[in-house]
Design a protein around this motif. Structure first.
Motif, mmCIF file in Angstrom:
data_model
loop_
_atom_site.group_PDB
_atom_site.id
_atom_site.type_symbol
_atom_site.label_atom_id
_atom_site.label_comp_id
_atom_site.label_asym_id
_atom_site.label_seq_id
_atom_site.Cartn_x
_atom_site.Cartn_y
_atom_site.Cartn_z
ATOM 1 N N ILE A 1 -3.246 15.227 70.201
ATOM 2 C CA ILE A 1 -2.137 15.974 69.607
ATOM 3 C C ILE A 1 -2.450 16.293 68.144
ATOM 4 O O ILE A 1 -2.226 17.418 67.672
ATOM 5 N N SER A 2 -2.971 15.320 67.410
ATOM 6 C CA SER A 2 -3.320 15.544 66.001
ATOM 7 C C SER A 2 -4.400 16.603 65.858
ATOM 8 O O SER A 2 -4.338 17.456 64.960
ATOM 9 N N MET A 3 -5.401 16.569 66.731
ATOM 10 C CA MET A 3 -6.493 17.535 66.633
ATOM 11 C C MET A 3 -6.023 18.956 66.925
ATOM 12 O O MET A 3 -6.370 19.902 66.202
ATOM 13 N N VAL A 4 -5.245 19.110 67.978
ATOM 14 C CA VAL A 4 -4.694 20.437 68.295
ATOM 15 C C VAL A 4 -3.807 20.911 67.154
ATOM 16 O O VAL A 4 -3.845 22.089 66.761
ATOM 17 N N SER A 5 -3.034 19.995 66.590
ATOM 18 C CA SER A 5 -2.146 20.352 65.473
ATOM 19 C C SER A 5 -2.947 20.730 64.241
ATOM 20 O O SER A 5 -2.553 21.640 63.495
ATOM 21 N N ALA A 6 -4.067 20.045 63.991
ATOM 22 C CA ALA A 6 -4.905 20.387 62.838
ATOM 23 C C ALA A 6 -5.467 21.794 62.979
ATOM 24 O O ALA A 6 -5.494 22.570 62.009
ATOM 25 N N ALA A 7 -5.924 22.135 64.190
ATOM 26 C CA ALA A 7 -6.413 23.494 64.430
ATOM 27 C C ALA A 7 -5.287 24.510 64.256
ATOM 28 O O ALA A 7 -5.477 25.593 63.675
ATOM 29 N N ALA A 8 -4.082 24.169 64.725
ATOM 30 C CA ALA A 8 -2.930 25.055 64.575
ATOM 31 C C ALA A 8 -2.546 25.212 63.105
ATOM 32 O O ALA A 8 -2.162 26.304 62.665
ATOM 33 N N ALA A 9 -2.664 24.128 62.327
ATOM 34 C CA ALA A 9 -2.349 24.207 60.898
ATOM 35 C C ALA A 9 -3.329 25.126 60.177
ATOM 36 O O ALA A 9 -2.922 25.941 59.336
ATOM 37 N N ALA A 10 -4.624 25.013 60.500
ATOM 38 C CA ALA A 10 -5.620 25.896 59.889
ATOM 39 C C ALA A 10 -5.362 27.351 60.273
ATOM 40 O O ALA A 10 -5.450 28.258 59.432
ATOM 41 N N GLY A 11 -5.005 27.580 61.541
ATOM 42 C CA GLY A 11 -4.675 28.933 61.973
ATOM 43 C C GLY A 11 -3.436 29.468 61.285
ATOM 44 O O GLY A 11 -3.381 30.646 60.900
ATOM 45 N N GLY A 12 -2.438 28.634 61.101
ATOM 46 C CA GLY A 12 -1.227 29.050 60.409
ATOM 47 C C GLY A 12 -1.495 29.378 58.952
ATOM 48 O O GLY A 12 -0.925 30.338 58.402
ATOM 49 N N LEU A 13 -2.355 28.594 58.299
ATOM 50 C CA LEU A 13 -2.713 28.880 56.912
ATOM 51 C C LEU A 13 -3.437 30.214 56.798
ATOM 52 O O LEU A 13 -3.210 30.987 55.855
ATOM 53 N N TYR A 14 -4.306 30.493 57.766
ATOM 54 C CA TYR A 14 -4.996 31.787 57.797
ATOM 55 C C TYR A 14 -3.968 32.924 57.916
ATOM 56 O O TYR A 14 -4.051 33.933 57.196
ATOM 57 N N MET A 15 -2.994 32.768 58.803
ATOM 58 C CA MET A 15 -1.981 33.800 58.994
ATOM 59 C C MET A 15 -1.106 33.975 57.757
ATOM 60 O O MET A 15 -0.713 35.104 57.414
ATOM 61 N N LEU A 16 -0.797 32.892 57.052
ATOM 62 C CA LEU A 16 -0.032 33.000 55.823
ATOM 63 C C LEU A 16 -0.780 33.823 54.778
ATOM 64 O O LEU A 16 -0.185 34.662 54.080
ATOM 65 N N SER A 17 -2.074 33.569 54.664
ATOM 66 C CA SER A 17 -2.878 34.342 53.716
ATOM 67 C C SER A 17 -2.918 35.812 54.091
ATOM 68 O O SER A 17 -2.786 36.694 53.236
ATOM 69 N N ARG A 18 -3.079 36.095 55.366
ATOM 70 C CA ARG A 18 -3.131 37.490 55.811
ATOM 71 C C ARG A 18 -1.790 38.188 55.584
ATOM 72 O O ARG A 18 -1.735 39.341 55.159
ATOM 73 N N LEU A 19 -0.689 37.485 55.863
ATOM 74 C CA LEU A 19 0.636 38.051 55.621
ATOM 75 C C LEU A 19 0.856 38.357 54.141
ATOM 76 O O LEU A 19 1.613 39.275 53.786
#
Length: 507
Positions: A102-120
């Motif tokens: 769960i932590s690993m999937v969440s870490a990947a999701a957090a990195a993806g979310g940070l990428y999307m925040l930057s793009r937005l």
């Protein structure tokens, strides 16, 4: 000539960024694979596994009675991760790999979310990836990304809640509507973040300040009222069902604040080249434009508000550097916006800094490999205790997962929190010391440091004196990420493990 220099810096930037992303990906895959294969605790994970095991069996993890009697359990976290873990435990059995996954999937999701925040926020793909590399290269991020803890699930929910908030803001800013209907997913994800770990409410506070800053105080008031109302209703429901939810969450408020505790995580960050270089880039970006642009306001608020909150929570006795995760998120998001306005050589410097400090994730791997090296000893003693004592016997250990895996009942859960509270209320230790003196526990497992030096690292000196007087050392295990020693009652002291551990003088 300037065109040639720009081309050289651009080539250097892409080379550094590509190498950094490759090495980071390789390190994470290696560390995550090893963590999934390790059956015992790597860090302070045992109390989370115990809570998951209890909930999977339909027991109340927030029982108020447990705060003042065996199993002396305190659960200071909100229940979302524990509920997910309990579901997986019912399907696959109780094990650490489920929670770590769960932590690993969440870490990947957090990195993806940070990428999307930057793009937005208007950042180019390459610079958004630079932010992801910066974020992933911090020791705090790498270290907590594979542990059976609540941190990354909550962080991922908080980041994606902010992504939904920002997307809605950008869509509705032009029409200046006071409706909060479009923010429903942001509110839902924020509540999920909070009900995973309390500190992630800071994302919502940053939103409200951002709205007021941009002249939308009416929306801020509505958004805050609805989110707070729903959160309070859910909290009341859990309290009514469990009878002790709030008592458990508030138990740790009695922990003392110490500069010595705060100093360690600040030293960890200050020694990382990314911290110094990143701050210089952010300041350079401000000097370059002479103002703080609107897209920078929200990441700046996330960074500073979370840092202010963390300066308190990280100073509480027993706290660690995972409290900096939200601050690092805001910091790296702000960094990408600064890079967008600066020359390419600055981006090349940022990528090179990530590459230079790439050993940070490797530092986090040391705990994994140390736990793996001690797996044989840990497994031997868990098996021995499991075979020697009936189920429901109580095992006193700093790491309650050892009791769970041996099919026994832990006599204490989240010992660090309990002992830190009890230092100011020493009388509460008397029942525990009495049980030790009466030989109630078939085995006791305590941190090796306390046995060697008897200075009261985790277990206070009166407890250690009782253990060393009435129990004898028989071997070593690895619990909660640190060396532990196992003791049996004195009459069973003839049993020894085949190891070379130091034998304390019990006289």
């Amino acid at each position: 000539m300037s065109s040639l220099v720009s081309t050289v810096f651009r080539a250097a930037y892409w080379s550094f960024l590509g190498m950094a992303l490759f090495v980071l990906l390789f390190s994470y895959v290696l560390n995550w694979t090893a963590a999934l294969e390790q059956p015992y605790s790597i860090e302070y994970e045992g109390h989370v596994l115990w809570a998951v095991h209890q909930m999977a069996q339909g027991r109340n993890i927030y029982d108020p009675a447990s705060l003042s009697a065996e199993p002396w359990a305190v659960v200071i976290y909100n229940p979302l991760l524990i509920c997910l873990g309990a579901l997986l435990s019912r399907l696959f059995g109780t094990a650490f790999w489920e929670l770590r996954l769960i932590s690993m999937v969440s870490a990947a999701a957090a990195a993806g979310g940070l990428y999307m925040l930057s793009r937005l926020s208007g950042v180019r793909v390459s610079l958004a990836l630079t932010g992801v590399a910066f974020f992933s290269g911090f020791l705090v991020v790498a270290y907590w990304s594979y542990l059976a803890r609540v941190d990354f699930l909550g962080l991922a929910c908080g980041i994606w809640a902010t992504e939904r908030f920002l997307a809605t803001w950008k869509e509705r800013a032009a029409i200046r509507s006071d409706s909060i209907e479009g923010y429903r997913w942001a509110m839902i994800l924020l509540l999920l973040a909070y009900f995973t770990k309390q500190q992630y409410f800071v994302f919502g506070v940053a939103w409200l300040v951002f709205l007021v800053w941009n002249g939308r105080g009416k929306i801020a008031l509505k958004l805050g009222a609805v989110t707070l109302g729903v959160g309070a209703a859910v909290t009341l429901f859990i309290q009514l069902v469990t009878g002790g939810y709030l008592q458990h969450l508030l138990f740790a408020t009695g922990l003392p604040w110490e500069w010595a505790t705060l100093r360690y995580p600040l030293q960890v960050m200050s020694r990382d080249p990314k911290t110094v270089v990143g701050l210089c880039i952010v300041l350079l970006g401000l000097l370059y434009t002479g103002r703080l642009s609107e897209p920078e306001r929200l990441p700046m608020l996330v960074m500073f508000l979370s840092l202010l909150f963390s300066l308190y929570t990280m100073g509480l006795r027993g706290a660690y550097h995972n409290h900096l995760l939200v601050t690092i998120c805001g910091f790296t998001w702000w960094l990408t916006l600064a890079l967008e306005r600066l020359p390419v050589w600055v981006a090349a410097l940022a990528a090179a800094t990530v590459l230079v400090s790439i050993t940070q994730p490797e530092i986090s791997a040391r705990r994994i490999w140390e736990a793996i090296r001690e797996s044989a000893n840990t497994g031997f003693w868990i098996t021995h205790v499991q075979r020697s004592y009936p189920r429901r016997a109580h095992l006193l250990a700093e790491d309650p997962s050892i009791a769970v895996l041996a099919g026994l009942e832990p006599a204490a859960v989240d010992v660090t929190t309990l002992m830190n509270i009890w230092r100011s209320q020493p009388g509460k230790l008397d029942p525990l010391i009495g049980e030790i003196e009466n030989g109630k526990y078939p085995a006791i497992i305590v941190i090796a440091y306390d046995c060697r030096y008897r200075r009261g690292g985790i277990w206070p000196p009166p407890v250690m004196r009782a253990i060393l007087k009435h129990y004898v050392y028989v071997g070593r295990v690895h619990g909660n990420g640190i060396p532990q020693w196992i003791f049996f009652p004195a009459e069973q002291g003839s049993l020894r493990a085949n190891d070379s551990g130091w034998h304390p003088d019990v006289h």
